[in-house]
Scaffold this active site. Sequence first.
Site, PDB file in Angstrom:
ATOM      1  N   CYS A 107       0.814  -1.222   0.000  1.00  0.00           N
ATOM      2  CA  CYS A 107       0.000   0.000   0.000  1.00  0.00           C
ATOM      3  C   CYS A 107       0.844   1.267   0.000  1.00  0.00           C
ATOM      4  CB  CYS A 107      -0.946  -0.004   1.199  1.00  0.00           C
ATOM      5  SG  CYS A 107      -2.065  -1.398   1.181  1.00  0.00           S
ATOM      6  N   HIS A 241      -2.947   7.137   3.243  1.00  0.00           N
ATOM      7  CA  HIS A 241      -3.436   5.899   2.630  1.00  0.00           C
ATOM      8  C   HIS A 241      -4.835   5.613   3.165  1.00  0.00           C
ATOM      9  CE1 HIS A 241      -3.991   1.897   1.327  1.00  0.00           C
ATOM     10  NE2 HIS A 241      -3.687   1.313   2.467  1.00  0.00           N
ATOM     11  N   ASN A 271     -10.286   0.310   0.347  1.00  0.00           N
ATOM     12  CA  ASN A 271      -8.820   0.293   0.327  1.00  0.00           C
ATOM     13  C   ASN A 271      -8.362  -0.241  -1.026  1.00  0.00           C
ATOM     14  OD1 ASN A 271      -6.115  -0.296   0.637  1.00  0.00           O
ATOM     15  ND2 ASN A 271      -6.332  -1.184   2.674  1.00  0.00           N
TER      16      ASN A 271
HETATM   17  O1  UT7 Z   1      -3.880  -1.403   3.579  1.00  0.00           O
HETATM   18  C1  UT7 Z   1      -3.016  -2.143   4.346  1.00  0.00           C
HETATM   19  C2  UT7 Z   1      -3.051  -1.685   5.729  1.00  0.00           C
HETATM   20  N1  UT7 Z   1      -4.265  -2.166   6.366  1.00  0.00           N
HETATM   21  C3  UT7 Z   1      -4.797  -1.500   7.389  1.00  0.00           C
HETATM   22  O2  UT7 Z   1      -4.335  -0.460   7.725  1.00  0.00           O
HETATM   23  C4  UT7 Z   1      -5.976  -2.120   8.107  1.00  0.00           C
HETATM   24  C5  UT7 Z   1      -5.840  -1.883   9.586  1.00  0.00           C
HETATM   25  N2  UT7 Z   1      -6.901  -2.522  10.379  1.00  0.00           N
HETATM   26  C6  UT7 Z   1      -8.183  -2.105  10.356  1.00  0.00           C
HETATM   27  O3  UT7 Z   1      -8.530  -1.199   9.631  1.00  0.00           O
HETATM   28  C7  UT7 Z   1      -9.156  -2.738  11.312  1.00  0.00           C
HETATM   29  O4  UT7 Z   1      -8.450  -3.505  12.269  1.00  0.00           O
HETATM   30  C8  UT7 Z   1     -10.208  -3.653  10.612  1.00  0.00           C
HETATM   31  C9  UT7 Z   1     -11.178  -2.801   9.799  1.00  0.00           C
HETATM   32  C10 UT7 Z   1      -9.520  -4.654   9.700  1.00  0.00           C
HETATM   33  C11 UT7 Z   1     -11.039  -4.407  11.647  1.00  0.00           C
HETATM   34  O5  UT7 Z   1     -11.639  -3.502  12.560  1.00  0.00           O
HETATM   35  P1  UT7 Z   1     -11.532  -3.726  14.126  1.00  0.00           P
HETATM   36  O6  UT7 Z   1     -12.280  -2.647  14.785  1.00  0.00           O
HETATM   37  O7  UT7 Z   1     -10.073  -3.874  14.465  1.00  0.00           O
HETATM   38  O8  UT7 Z   1     -12.336  -5.064  14.318  1.00  0.00           O
HETATM   39  P2  UT7 Z   1     -11.828  -6.446  14.911  1.00  0.00           P
HETATM   40  O9  UT7 Z   1     -10.924  -7.140  13.946  1.00  0.00           O
HETATM   41  O10 UT7 Z   1     -11.362  -6.249  16.308  1.00  0.00           O
HETATM   42  O11 UT7 Z   1     -13.188  -7.265  14.983  1.00  0.00           O
HETATM   43  C12 UT7 Z   1     -14.238  -6.887  15.867  1.00  0.00           C
HETATM   44  C13 UT7 Z   1     -15.399  -7.832  15.690  1.00  0.00           C
HETATM   45  C14 UT7 Z   1     -14.999  -9.300  15.741  1.00  0.00           C
HETATM   46  O12 UT7 Z   1     -16.037 -10.007  16.353  1.00  0.00           O
HETATM   47  P3  UT7 Z   1     -15.918 -10.432  17.919  1.00  0.00           P
HETATM   48  O13 UT7 Z   1     -14.682 -11.294  17.988  1.00  0.00           O
HETATM   49  O14 UT7 Z   1     -15.762  -9.146  18.663  1.00  0.00           O
HETATM   50  O15 UT7 Z   1     -17.188 -11.153  18.167  1.00  0.00           O
HETATM   51  C15 UT7 Z   1     -14.954  -9.692  14.290  1.00  0.00           C
HETATM   52  O16 UT7 Z   1     -15.190 -11.068  14.097  1.00  0.00           O
HETATM   53  O17 UT7 Z   1     -15.987  -7.620  14.393  1.00  0.00           O
HETATM   54  C16 UT7 Z   1     -16.084  -8.874  13.731  1.00  0.00           C
HETATM   55  N3  UT7 Z   1     -15.969  -8.612  12.293  1.00  0.00           N
HETATM   56  C17 UT7 Z   1     -17.024  -8.338  11.529  1.00  0.00           C
HETATM   57  N4  UT7 Z   1     -18.335  -8.227  11.786  1.00  0.00           N
HETATM   58  C18 UT7 Z   1     -19.147  -7.902  10.778  1.00  0.00           C
HETATM   59  C19 UT7 Z   1     -14.841  -8.596  11.539  1.00  0.00           C
HETATM   60  N5  UT7 Z   1     -15.155  -8.285  10.273  1.00  0.00           N
HETATM   61  C20 UT7 Z   1     -16.508  -8.116  10.224  1.00  0.00           C
HETATM   62  C21 UT7 Z   1     -17.413  -7.790   9.214  1.00  0.00           C
HETATM   63  N6  UT7 Z   1     -18.715  -7.685   9.529  1.00  0.00           N
HETATM   64  N7  UT7 Z   1     -17.014  -7.549   7.944  1.00  0.00           N
END
Ligand code: UT7
Length: 314
Positions: A107, A241, A271
Amino acid sequence: MKILSTGSAVPERIVVNQELSEFLDTSDQWIRERTGIEQRRIHEGNLEILAARAAQNALEAGGVSADQLDLILCSNVHSRYLTPSMSSVVQGLIGASCPCLDINGACAGFVYALEIAAAHVHSGRYRRVLVLCAEEPTRMVDWHDRSTCVLFGDAAAAAVVIPDGEMPLFKMGTVSNGQAIYAYHGPGNCPYEKSDRRETPLVMKGQEVYKFAVQSSQEDIQYLCRQAGIGLEQVDFFLLHQANARIVEAVRSHLRQPPEKFPSNIRLYGNTSSAGLPLLLDEVNRQGKLQPGAVLVLSAFGAGLTTGACLMKW
Ligand code: UT7
């Protein structure tokens, strides 16, 4: 080094969040609240066609013909080609005849390519460099994995770089981490293969990358402003980004700068890997927001883990 012109191309097919919730355990609300994404573009054909359109748009905007190019640098992580390079395929499509080189800075690839272009034009070796980013992360993710596939979209965007104006300041970095974001190729059919490698779609440790992104981006921006001897308030636009609207907001609030200095289009495209920064730059440019002399800071981060930031005068 100066960016003479910009251009971009996005696929026609729009996929809104609601559409994803028809086959995934996700919701429009989750995606909007956690990422700021409302829709993404997904191309249905070959990426090189999109890339060539972005290149042609940038050339047209700069009044440069393809045969005047001295170098095409393309940032690309994934396409249907393992070889030849995306830049050499695009060269043929647009009718250029210059040397071509692909780079994979994930990225952060636009800033990496820009730095290479800047060094080449500064050295006097090349006078017109096309920096092109063409990405199709939608072909790398597992469409059963809601934690990754909802985040990405496809796009291509480009900039024509010429020797003029002041040399930008760059801060590039890589912290080797093969586990935070990765995807593996298939093993092929080499009879001597002894490892257990197999094709793996994109895996991302979201929270780990999130923390890295917020930390590195704010540090890079502050570092570049210190190097330039200017305060944050003297920067007209911070272009980050577009990985997650919450990352942009966290960096903005840490730096205590107003929201209007952080343009964003993640809502519309998701993204798009390295294409995201030049896509945003092209949007801001076409909106006429970049006055000559405007101070811009670009900051990107991605798999590697790579980081790239740049402070430049428009
Ligand atoms: O471009 C390369 C660089 N990439 C980045 O910079 C990405 C950086 N990371 C992020 O932007 C975020 O960490 C994400 C958007 C990927 C995820 O957001 P988050 O707030 O960190 O969520 P999480 O991974 O902690 O997940 C929270 C909950 C989980 O459920 P439980 O375990 O709390 O029950 C996930 O299973 O959200 C759940 N979850 C979803 N729910 C509905 C994960 N993806 C989804 C989804 N829809 N698409």
